[in-house]
Structure formats: structure tokens, C-alpha cells
Design a protein around this motif. Structure first.
Motif, PDB file in Angstrom:
ATOM      1  N   TYR A 167      25.713  42.754  27.779  1.00 26.91           N
ATOM      2  CA  TYR A 167      26.436  43.011  28.133  1.00 26.91           C
ATOM      3  C   TYR A 167      25.897  43.268  29.729  1.00 26.91           C
ATOM      4  O   TYR A 167      25.252  42.850  29.893  1.00 26.91           O
ATOM      5  CB  TYR A 167      26.034  45.125  27.941  1.00 26.91           C
ATOM      6  CG  TYR A 167      26.391  45.548  26.774  1.00 26.91           C
ATOM      7  CD1 TYR A 167      28.103  45.608  26.251  1.00 26.91           C
ATOM      8  CD2 TYR A 167      25.288  45.064  25.928  1.00 26.91           C
ATOM      9  CE1 TYR A 167      27.437  46.043  24.614  1.00 26.91           C
ATOM     10  CE2 TYR A 167      25.633  46.323  24.400  1.00 26.91           C
ATOM     11  CZ  TYR A 167      26.966  46.018  23.440  1.00 26.91           C
ATOM     12  OH  TYR A 167      26.900  46.202  22.530  1.00 26.91           O
ATOM     13  N   GLY A 168      27.436  42.723  30.792  1.00 23.83           N
ATOM     14  CA  GLY A 168      27.020  42.377  31.459  1.00 23.83           C
ATOM     15  C   GLY A 168      26.302  40.835  32.199  1.00 23.83           C
ATOM     16  O   GLY A 168      25.414  40.915  32.939  1.00 23.83           O
ATOM     17  N   GLU A 170      26.862  38.046  33.164  1.00 20.46           N
ATOM     18  CA  GLU A 170      26.766  37.595  34.953  1.00 20.46           C
ATOM     19  C   GLU A 170      25.587  38.087  35.137  1.00 20.46           C
ATOM     20  O   GLU A 170      25.114  37.739  36.866  1.00 20.46           O
ATOM     21  CB  GLU A 170      27.768  37.981  35.273  1.00 20.46           C
ATOM     22  CG  GLU A 170      28.530  39.493  35.852  1.00 20.46           C
ATOM     23  CD  GLU A 170      28.745  40.460  34.523  1.00 20.46           C
ATOM     24  OE1 GLU A 170      29.101  41.429  35.603  1.00 20.46           O
ATOM     25  OE2 GLU A 170      29.030  40.133  33.403  1.00 20.46           O
ATOM     26  N   ASN A 171      24.963  39.888  35.066  1.00 22.90           N
ATOM     27  CA  ASN A 171      23.800  39.687  35.356  1.00 22.90           C
ATOM     28  C   ASN A 171      22.710  39.660  35.161  1.00 22.90           C
ATOM     29  O   ASN A 171      21.476  40.097  34.978  1.00 22.90           O
ATOM     30  CB  ASN A 171      23.366  41.619  35.659  1.00 22.90           C
ATOM     31  CG  ASN A 171      25.264  41.515  36.724  1.00 22.90           C
ATOM     32  OD1 ASN A 171      25.434  40.924  37.618  1.00 22.90           O
ATOM     33  ND2 ASN A 171      25.925  42.898  36.128  1.00 22.90           N
ATOM     34  N   ASN A 186      21.091  45.122  28.198  1.00 27.29           N
ATOM     35  CA  ASN A 186      22.203  45.719  28.949  1.00 27.29           C
ATOM     36  C   ASN A 186      22.233  45.327  30.401  1.00 27.29           C
ATOM     37  O   ASN A 186      21.145  46.191  31.037  1.00 27.29           O
ATOM     38  CB  ASN A 186      22.566  47.238  28.912  1.00 27.29           C
ATOM     39  CG  ASN A 186      23.526  47.672  29.585  1.00 27.29           C
ATOM     40  OD1 ASN A 186      24.311  47.579  29.780  1.00 27.29           O
ATOM     41  ND2 ASN A 186      23.942  48.372  28.546  1.00 27.29           N
ATOM     42  N   GLU A 188      24.520  46.060  32.942  1.00 24.94           N
ATOM     43  CA  GLU A 188      25.630  45.968  33.130  1.00 24.94           C
ATOM     44  C   GLU A 188      24.900  47.014  34.529  1.00 24.94           C
ATOM     45  O   GLU A 188      25.714  47.367  35.869  1.00 24.94           O
ATOM     46  CB  GLU A 188      26.763  47.287  32.812  1.00 24.94           C
ATOM     47  CG  GLU A 188      27.590  46.406  30.712  1.00 24.94           C
ATOM     48  CD  GLU A 188      27.661  47.048  30.346  1.00 24.94           C
ATOM     49  OE1 GLU A 188      28.867  46.500  30.052  1.00 24.94           O
ATOM     50  OE2 GLU A 188      27.665  48.189  30.082  1.00 24.94           O
ATOM     51  N   GLY A 189      24.128  47.769  34.383  1.00 23.34           N
ATOM     52  CA  GLY A 189      24.226  48.686  35.641  1.00 23.34           C
ATOM     53  C   GLY A 189      22.894  47.838  36.581  1.00 23.34           C
ATOM     54  O   GLY A 189      22.274  48.494  37.750  1.00 23.34           O
ATOM     55  N   SER A 226      15.376  50.945  32.253  1.00 23.72           N
ATOM     56  CA  SER A 226      15.473  50.434  33.406  1.00 23.72           C
ATOM     57  C   SER A 226      14.130  50.396  34.822  1.00 23.72           C
ATOM     58  O   SER A 226      14.023  51.584  34.565  1.00 23.72           O
ATOM     59  CB  SER A 226      17.370  51.246  34.198  1.00 23.72           C
ATOM     60  OG  SER A 226      17.031  52.211  34.252  1.00 23.72           O
TER      61      SER A 226
END
Length: 397
Positions: A167-168, A170-171, A186, A188-189, A226
């Protein structure tokens, strides 16, 4: 131009036990150590002005044109530009008079202060590592900053595993040689950085911002939360959140580690857990080497601070806001003390005794040797100096 990162004395003391065995700038925060950040921004090697017993491993290289930079400061483009415009005899200072850098033709033998220098204000408020909890508290933002520098103009290695969900995307940046199997990533954040030859094993869940540095492994079913950095050559498992492993350390099995900092060459046994939040929701207090007592961190969340070469037995329980020194062997039932001095052996239930220097040195040598790295006279002298500073001269054993 000689670039030298100096240890500001008050900050160095505040960052013990990690600065027993390294200059302030060799603390990892984000993907890189602060030293690595400055070398990237300056495009030049740096040396260190630190404690005399650390200088053989971290030498001080000065000449007739020197820029001494506070090793607790994280670089930015604006800050680097301001430092480079300093002329001989000028000092870069924050609004609260924290010294950021000085330029001088002198070869200094101790950390500079602003006295005798012409003051120049900083162009922005810099990020400064001042207290132990800052290492994990600032880590997420530093992952983002380092990620941007490392990946600029580069293309990630492809995600080739069909059973991994991203997820996300591009990061997410994957270095060559990394292996990822049947995991959930993930980003995204916040960004996720996967270093060279790193391994993410089956069943791992990873939430960004997150950094898994070169040659490190997340074991099967790892829950990686995270704002976490796993430094190079580490093995981690279980649940890890908002924590930093400097490198060459293991927490290979189940157990929770949160809001914590683990030095190099440490090992946490199976089912080791730490508390990072008090039941009454009051601020966590942490042992201060400056005052030799517990001091209010001003934070609700603060876990374990573990110095280099320390090991904990299976099912060891660390209380909220625990500081463990260098080369400690801790084990046994019940919550461990909030502060365990360097070169201690034992546990809360059994009591503690001195960890004999010859035995501690043998274990350290074997620990490093298992990774195929040398442990020579410089390393022995460094640990001996820490032992004598914390336990007394060898003749007192």
C-alpha cells in the motif's frame, strides 16, 4: 576544509549510556547515523572531537581551516549553506544560544563554546538530539528526511513477490539484493526503506515510516510498527514499534518492544517485553547520568534504553523508562530495576554483581567474531575505559 563533529558536553552526558561507546554523532536516528547524514550533505568525510578514550576509534583530524559542527545537530540544506558561509572566528548560534558550528584556524583539544567568536544566527531552528527519548521521538521525521536524500533520482528495485501486498507503493524503496516474501507493507502513512540484502520473511506486517537497513532480517510473522529503524545486520521478530536498533543487535523472537533504543551488539532473548506506558498515564521518569536520579521525561511513552554489548535472558521484563548500561547480562523473574549500571550481572530477583572485565571482554570478542569482524586492541581499550569509568579500575576487582 576540515569538518569535525564535536560532542557538546551536556548533550553527551544526557545521551549516556550510548555515548559511553561512541561520539554523539554516531547515534543512528532515521536511516543514517548523524555522521552519515553530514557526510552526505557535505560530500566530504568528517572526523570527531570526542572523549580521549574514544579518539583512537574516532580520530580528530584538523588543520589550518576547520569547521567544528555540533554532532547532535541534524543537517538541512539551509543549515549546511549557513555553515559553509562562516568565516574564521565566526560561530553559528540558535536563538537560545546553542552552538551549532564554529570556523577556526586552531586545532581544538576540547569542544568549542561561543566565547571569543563573532555570533551569526541560524537561518532556521535546527533539529537537535538533546535527550535519550529524542532518538525514537524524532525517528519518524528523520526516516522521511533520509529517505528523500537516499532515493532522490534513483529507481527502486522491483517488488517481485506476487504474494506481498503493498500500500502506498510510491513510498516504498527496495535496494538491490533484498528479499521479501508473503508480507504486508503499508507505506501510506510514511516511507518504507529496505536496505541491501535485507530480508522480510513470510507473514510480516510493516507500517511506515520504517527503515530496515542493509543485511538485516525481520523474522516470520514480525509486527513492525511505524517510526521504527532496524539498523544494519540485525535480526528482529515479534512486535516492535517506534524504536531504534543501532546495528548488529538481535531481538529474534516474540515479545514487545516499544518506544525504545537498542545499541550495538545486544541480544534480547525469547519473549522479552518492555512497558512503554504507565498504568496511571503520568509522565515517564528516566535515569539521568547527570543527576544520578530519575528525571521527568515529559513524555507519556518511553520504554527501554539499552547500551552496547548488553544481553537479556528469556522472558525478561523491563519496566517503563528503564536504562541499562554497557555490557550488562540481565536475567530472571520480575520487572528489572529502572537503572542497571554498566558491567552488571544478574537480575531483580537474584541481585546484581560486577560483570568481571575479563569475562565480559571474552563474550564481547566472541559476539563480534561471530559476525566475522575484528575485535582488537582499540576495542579492548575502549571497553576497559568504560569499565573503569563506571565500575572502577581493574585492580579493584
Amino acid at each position: 576544509m576540515n569538518y569535525i563533529l564535536f560532542d557538546e558536553p551536556t548533550i553527551r552526558t544526557a545521551l549516556l549510556p550510548f555515548t559511553f561507546t561512541r561520539p554523539v554523532a554516531d547515534i543512528r536516528m532515521g536511516i543514517w547515523t548523524i555522521t552519515e547524514k553530514w557526510e552526505n550533505w557535505l560530500k566530504n568525510p568528517v572526523s570527531h572531537l570526542t572523549e580521549s578514550y574514544l579518539q583512537p576509534k574516532f580520530p580528530h583530524v584538523a588543520g589550518t581551516d576547520n569547521l567544528y559542527i555540533n554532532g547532535a545537530v541534524c543537517p538541512t540544506d539551509a543549515l549546511v549553506a549557513a555553515i559553509r558561509t562562516l568565516t574564521d572566528g565566526q560561530a553559528l548560534l540558535t536563538t537560545d544560544q546553542t552552538l551549532i558550528a564554529v570556523r577556526t584556524s586552531y586545532n581544538l583539544d576540547k569542544a568549542p563554546n561561543a566565547t571569543g567568536f563573532f555570533p551569526v544566527p541560524t537561518p532556521e531552528t535546527p533539529v537537535i538530539l538533546r535527550q535519550l527519548p529524542d532518538i525514537f521521538a524524532l525517528n519518524g521525521d528523520q526516516i522521511r528526511a533520509d529517505f528523500a536524500r537516499i532515493t532522490a533520482g534513483r529507481t527502486s528495485a522491483p517488488m517481485t513477490d506476487p504474494h506481498t501486498a503493498v500500500y502506498g507503493a510510491e513510498n516504498l524503496f527496495i535496494e538491490e539484493g533484498a528479499t521479501i516474501r508473503a508480507s504486508v507493507l503499508n507505506a501510506e502513512g510514511g516511507p518504507i526503506y529496505i536496505g541491501k540484502n535485507a530480508t522480510i520473511s513470510e507473514g510480516t506486517t510493516m507500517i511506515g515510516p520504517f527503515a530496515l537497513c542493509d543485511n538485516s532480517t525481520v523474522n516470520w510473522g514480525g509486527k513492525m510498527r511505524s517510526n521504527t529503524t532496524i539498523g544494519p545486520f540485525c535480526k528482529v521478530g515479534g512486535e516492535v514499534g517506534n524504536s531504534v536498533f543501532f546495528g548488529y543487535s538481535n531481538k529474534a523472537h516474540d515479545g514487545f518492544l516499544g518506544n525504545s533504543v537498542i545499541g550495538e551488539w545486544c541480544n534480547l532473548g525469547a519473549n522479552v517485553n518492555n512497558s512503554n506506558l504507565k498504568n496511571d498515564y503520568t509522565n515517564v521518569k528516566l535515569h539521568s547520568y547527570a543527576t544520578d536520579q530519575l528525571e521527568d521525561t515529559g513524555r507519556l511513552f518511553c520504554g527501554l534504553m539499552m547500551g552496547d554489548f548488553t544481553k537479556s535472558g528469556i522472558s525478561t521484563l523491563f519496566n517503563t523508562g528503564t536504562v541499562v548500561g554497557v555490557n550488562v547480562n540481565v536475567f530472571g523473574a520480575g520487572f528489572q530495576p529502572k537503572h542497571i549500571p554498566s558491567f552488571s550481572w544478574g537480575g531483580a530477583a537474584e541481585g546484581f554483581s560486577d560483570y568481571r572485565l575479563d569475562k565480559a571482554m571474552y563474550v564481547a570478542r566472541e559476539t563480534v567474531g561471530r559476525r566475522g569482524l575484528p575485535f582488537g586492541l582499540a576495542e579492548e581499550a575502549l571497553l576497559t575505559a568504560v569499565y573503569e569509568a563506571t565500575r572502577g579500575p581493574q585492580t579493584n576487582q
